[in-house]
Design an enzyme around this catalytic site. Structure first.
Site, PDB file in Angstrom:
ATOM      1  N   GLU A  57      21.530  82.224   3.949  1.00 40.90           N
ATOM      2  CA  GLU A  57      20.324  82.662   3.546  1.00 40.90           C
ATOM      3  C   GLU A  57      20.440  83.979   2.433  1.00 40.90           C
ATOM      4  O   GLU A  57      21.304  84.570   2.530  1.00 40.90           O
ATOM      5  CB  GLU A  57      19.717  83.417   4.853  1.00 40.90           C
ATOM      6  CG  GLU A  57      18.477  84.051   4.880  1.00 40.90           C
ATOM      7  CD  GLU A  57      17.154  83.106   4.344  1.00 40.90           C
ATOM      8  OE1 GLU A  57      17.301  82.009   4.997  1.00 40.90           O
ATOM      9  OE2 GLU A  57      16.367  83.672   3.582  1.00 40.90           O
TER      10      GLU A  57
ATOM     11  N   THR B 173      13.200  78.926   2.257  1.00 39.87           N
ATOM     12  CA  THR B 173      14.052  78.156   3.043  1.00 39.87           C
ATOM     13  C   THR B 173      13.778  76.476   3.308  1.00 39.87           C
ATOM     14  O   THR B 173      14.809  75.800   3.157  1.00 39.87           O
ATOM     15  CB  THR B 173      14.355  78.670   4.400  1.00 39.87           C
ATOM     16  OG1 THR B 173      15.007  80.041   4.379  1.00 39.87           O
ATOM     17  CG2 THR B 173      15.020  77.853   5.272  1.00 39.87           C
TER      18      THR B 173
ATOM     19  N   ASP C  66      20.302  79.698  -0.421  1.00 40.29           N
ATOM     20  CA  ASP C  66      18.920  78.724  -0.307  1.00 40.29           C
ATOM     21  C   ASP C  66      18.079  79.198  -1.421  1.00 40.29           C
ATOM     22  O   ASP C  66      17.337  78.486  -1.861  1.00 40.29           O
ATOM     23  CB  ASP C  66      18.575  78.798   0.985  1.00 40.29           C
ATOM     24  CG  ASP C  66      17.790  80.231   1.411  1.00 40.29           C
ATOM     25  OD1 ASP C  66      18.456  81.178   0.906  1.00 40.29           O
ATOM     26  OD2 ASP C  66      17.114  80.320   2.440  1.00 40.29           O
TER      27      ASP C  66
HETATM   28  C1  GP9 Z   1      13.382  81.178   9.358  1.00 35.50           C
HETATM   29  C2  GP9 Z   1      14.381  81.479   8.310  1.00 35.50           C
HETATM   30  C3  GP9 Z   1      13.887  82.023   7.253  1.00 35.50           C
HETATM   31  O1  GP9 Z   1      13.420  80.387  10.548  1.00 35.50           O
HETATM   32  O2  GP9 Z   1      14.849  80.013   7.845  1.00 35.50           O
HETATM   33  O3  GP9 Z   1      13.049  81.253   6.089  1.00 35.50           O
HETATM   34  P1  GP9 Z   1      12.536  81.920   4.932  1.00 35.50           P
HETATM   35  O4  GP9 Z   1      11.656  83.161   4.967  1.00 35.50           O
HETATM   36  O5  GP9 Z   1      13.920  82.543   4.191  1.00 35.50           O
HETATM   37  O6  GP9 Z   1      11.792  80.948   4.154  1.00 35.50           O
HETATM   38 MN    MN Z   2      15.467  81.358   3.150  1.00 34.23          MN
END
Ligand code: GP9
Ligand code: MN
Length: 424
Positions: free
Chosen positions: A38, A82, A257
């Site tokens: 992330e 994400t 990501d």
């Molecule tokens: C939520 C997480 C975050 O489940 O995967 O998503 P994002 O805010 O980075 O799109």
């Molecule tokens: Mn994300």
């Protein structure tokens, strides 16, 4: 209809990059673990904050002998964040220009990675310590053919402080996921979505092992602490995988990501990087780390320009699975025929010699607008990128994969999947 698909298939076939014999099948039959990093950007790799490495474990993986590290790999996400990253790597289709395909196209027909691998005997699973409905995952995962989705309900043994804003903190998350992973039949195809290193990067100071940045911009300063925490969690995962006995037969792909620090924070980022953030530098900041670890494979640093759209064909070829009959918009990063053109969702692009940013072409080496003599070449790349985006959108918006089934592929019926069953 089916005529449109045939036309697009002709395009993807002409764009196809055949596998590199050196790597084709290097991971044949192995388990697959994707670690979704992330908000990780490549500038974190080998970055030192006050003389201290921020991500010592990931840095060590750059040198690891069975790991390829890609230092010119870019995210290609847009508003779907994400979910766009996931969408690209499961399908090698682009996310949509607005909104999230996960949310609006969850019922489409897909020929996604879990489905392709199901035909090869793989069991698939996603691990994510957040609500199953976030980004509509619990719906679209069925269309992708994911056998299992372990969401927040699967993480039962939580203590005070184990939750982050977007789900279970990475350390307890990996810890408890490992117990589930060990019960999966092999070979498996899995994805672990981390959340601790998510904007605005708040973290209990007792959990931190590195100081904050000193730019005065809160999210930039915090960014280093959650990155370090995630780095430690990932290290623990590798150690636990080793102890479980699974490591020798498991390939691990780690990818950032999307950006974690938006261009609203460029003033602070200028302090972090010690240089002015020009349009070219801003594009450079869209690099995200990509590691491909395969037991027994020769590793190294790979400078190929590529993006998330390229992951699926790269992975399939490593697993020894042919891809020319699939409608993929990326190409194998390890193929000699891979074209080094990274198309961003807004139509901008990055290539080794030319960047296109907001309808201006730049020379990435100098950061200056491109020389007149190279305009035609730049236009040509622009047209290629635009074409890809347009054809990918036609597939997603028209749900065109329902009109075409690649040979040997068993179509997915989402009604066959249900993640609501009680696990205990
Ligand atoms: C939520 C997480 C975050 O489940 O995967 O998503 P994002 O805010 O980075 O799109
Ligand atoms: Mn994300």
């Amino acid at each position: 209809d089916s005529d449109d698909v045939t036309e697009i298939l002709n395009y993807t076939k002409s764009n196809y990059a055949s596998p590199n014999e050196e790597y084709f099948g290097a991971a044949e039959g192995m388990n697959v673990v994707y670690l979704h990093l992330e908000s990780f950007q490549s500038f974190l790799m080998n970055y030192e904050l006050n003389g201290e490495e921020v991500t010592p474990f990931l840095n060590s993986m750059i040198e690891e002998k069975n790991t390829l590290y890609f230092d010119n790999f870019f995210h290609q996400t847009a508003q779907g964040k994400t979910s766009d990253a996931e969408f690209m790597l499961e399908n090698s289709l682009f996310g949509l220009p607005k909104g999230s395909a996960y949310i609006t196209k969850g019922q489409n027909t897909y020929q996604a990675a879990p489905a392709i691998l199901k035909d090869k005997g793989y069991e698939s699973a996603v691990f994510h310590g957040n609500n199953a409905t976030f980004w509509n995952r619990s719906e679209i995962y069925k269309s992708f053919g994911f056998d299992n989705f372990f969401d927040i309900e699967s993480y039962t043994n939580l203590e005070e402080g184990d939750m982050a804003e977007y789900g279970v903190m990475d350390k307890p998350f990996f810890d408890q996921s490992m117990d589930i992973l060990k019960t999966l039949p092999e070979p498996f195809y899995t994805k672990f979505i981390t959340v601790a290193h998510h904007f605005p990067y708040d973290i209990d100071q007792e959990l931190t092992t590195i100081g904050k940045g000193t730019t005065g911009d809160k999210s930039v300063d915090n960014y280093f602490q959650t990155a370090r925490y995630a780095d430690e969690a990932i290290k623990q995962f590798f150690t636990d995988l080793e102890e479980s006995g699974l490591a020798d037969n498991t390939m691990i792909v780690m990818y950032g990501d999307h950006y974690g620090i938006s261009d609203n924070h460029n003033k602070a980022m200028e302090q972090v990087l010690g240089k002015e953030i020009t349009p070219v530098e801003n594009t450079n900041l869209q690099r995200v780390p990509l590691f491909i670890h395969v037991p027994g494979m020769e590793g190294g640093i790979n400078h190929t320009f590529g993006g998330q759209i390229d992951l699926l064909p790269t992975l399939m070829h490593l697993l020894g699975i042919e891809t020319q009959d699939y409608l993929h918009f990326g190409t194998d990063l390890l193929s000699d025929e891979h074209k080094e053109l990274v198309t961003f969702r807004n139509g901008d692009y990055a290539s080794p010699e030319i960047y296109s940013i907001g309808e201006v072409f730049y020379d990435p080496k100098t950061g200056l607008p491109l020389d007149e003599s190279k305009q035609a070449q730049a236009e040509e790349l622009q047209n290629q990128g635009n074409m890809k985006l347009q054809l990918s959108d036609e597939i997603v918006n028209g749900d065109l994969l329902r009109f075409y089934t690649p040979e040997g592929f068993t179509p997915i019926d989402s009604a066959d999947y249900n993640y609501q069953t009680d696990l205990n």
